[in-house]
Design a protein around this motif. Sequence first.
Motif, mmCIF file in Angstrom:
data_model
loop_
_atom_site.group_PDB
_atom_site.id
_atom_site.type_symbol
_atom_site.label_atom_id
_atom_site.label_comp_id
_atom_site.label_asym_id
_atom_site.label_seq_id
_atom_site.Cartn_x
_atom_site.Cartn_y
_atom_site.Cartn_z
ATOM 1 N N UNK A 31 31.357 29.692 34.426
ATOM 2 C CA UNK A 31 30.408 30.796 34.362
ATOM 3 C C UNK A 31 30.683 31.880 35.253
ATOM 4 N N UNK A 32 31.526 31.435 36.314
ATOM 5 C CA UNK A 32 31.645 32.587 37.469
ATOM 6 C C UNK A 32 32.912 33.617 36.834
ATOM 7 N N UNK A 33 33.913 32.849 36.243
ATOM 8 C CA UNK A 33 34.860 33.901 35.688
ATOM 9 C C UNK A 33 34.528 34.553 34.453
ATOM 10 N N UNK A 34 33.607 33.647 33.611
ATOM 11 C CA UNK A 34 33.137 34.622 32.543
ATOM 12 C C UNK A 34 31.992 35.683 32.759
ATOM 13 N N UNK A 35 31.244 35.313 33.863
ATOM 14 C CA UNK A 35 30.479 36.328 34.391
ATOM 15 C C UNK A 35 31.268 37.682 34.978
ATOM 16 N N UNK A 36 32.284 37.147 35.675
ATOM 17 C CA UNK A 36 33.118 38.259 36.284
ATOM 18 C C UNK A 36 33.950 38.936 35.303
ATOM 19 N N UNK A 37 34.178 38.496 34.343
ATOM 20 C CA UNK A 37 35.018 39.091 33.228
ATOM 21 C C UNK A 37 34.116 39.941 32.447
ATOM 22 N N UNK A 38 32.738 39.440 32.387
ATOM 23 C CA UNK A 38 31.650 40.172 31.685
ATOM 24 C C UNK A 38 31.429 41.416 32.606
ATOM 25 N N UNK A 39 31.301 41.201 33.888
ATOM 26 C CA UNK A 39 31.217 42.367 34.986
ATOM 27 C C UNK A 39 32.273 43.233 34.830
ATOM 28 N N UNK A 41 34.278 43.877 32.341
ATOM 29 C CA UNK A 41 34.198 44.386 30.879
ATOM 30 C C UNK A 41 33.317 45.647 31.026
ATOM 31 N N UNK A 42 31.985 45.268 31.645
ATOM 32 C CA UNK A 42 31.007 46.242 31.973
ATOM 33 C C UNK A 42 30.976 47.539 32.316
ATOM 34 N N UNK A 43 32.052 47.144 33.581
ATOM 35 C CA UNK A 43 32.511 48.346 34.349
ATOM 36 C C UNK A 43 33.656 49.158 33.702
ATOM 37 N N UNK A 44 34.233 48.702 32.974
ATOM 38 C CA UNK A 44 35.241 49.206 32.114
ATOM 39 C C UNK A 44 34.604 50.146 31.156
ATOM 40 N N UNK A 45 33.744 49.447 30.270
ATOM 41 C CA UNK A 45 32.871 50.363 29.632
ATOM 42 C C UNK A 45 32.164 51.379 30.009
ATOM 43 N N UNK A 46 31.521 51.182 31.194
ATOM 44 C CA UNK A 46 30.814 52.091 31.967
ATOM 45 C C UNK A 46 31.872 53.444 32.442
ATOM 46 N N UNK A 47 33.006 53.015 32.867
ATOM 47 C CA UNK A 47 34.112 53.943 33.156
ATOM 48 C C UNK A 47 34.485 54.850 32.065
ATOM 49 N N UNK A 48 34.623 54.114 30.863
ATOM 50 C CA UNK A 48 35.232 54.828 29.557
ATOM 51 C C UNK A 48 34.103 55.625 29.138
ATOM 52 N N UNK A 49 32.722 55.314 29.273
ATOM 53 C CA UNK A 49 31.793 56.116 28.856
ATOM 54 C C UNK A 49 31.875 57.460 29.885
#
Length: 165
Positions: A31-39, A41-49
């Motif tokens: 869960x920690x790596x999944x949550x980290x990768x989701x976080x 990914x979320x940061x990457x998407x926010x940055x892309x936006x």
Amino acid sequence: MPAFLNPELGLIFWQLVIFLLVLFLLGKFAWRPILLSLKEREDTIDNALRMADQAKIEMQQLKAGNEKLLADARHERDRMMQEATVMANQHRDAEKARATDEANRIITQAREAIQQEKNAALAEVKNTAAKLSVDIAERILRRELAEPAAQTQLVDSYLKDVKLN
């Protein structure tokens, strides 16, 4: 009744221990790596936006700049067209004035040439008339002075006309 509908207390205990162990292992390793990768990914998407918004703003600025350049180019084209029209009109007027002056000069030269030809023709007519008059007078005098009596009469008439002082 089947056994899975009435489980024993030991089975429930071991299932609970295994569940907690799986839950702990999943929490620590999955869960920690999944949550980290989701976080991430979320940061990457926010940055892309954010970058997309920034690119959109830059595109709008570029579009505004292009429209201004286009408007300036149109204005410059219109100004150049007006200048060309003015220059063409000035050139046309100058050429028209030059052609008019040239035509007037040619007309003046033609009138002078006509006047000279007229004067020459009049002089020639006068000379011819004088020559004819002299020829006619000579013929008349020859005929009248062919007789000696006519000659004496002519001399007498001239002498009467001449007054001596």
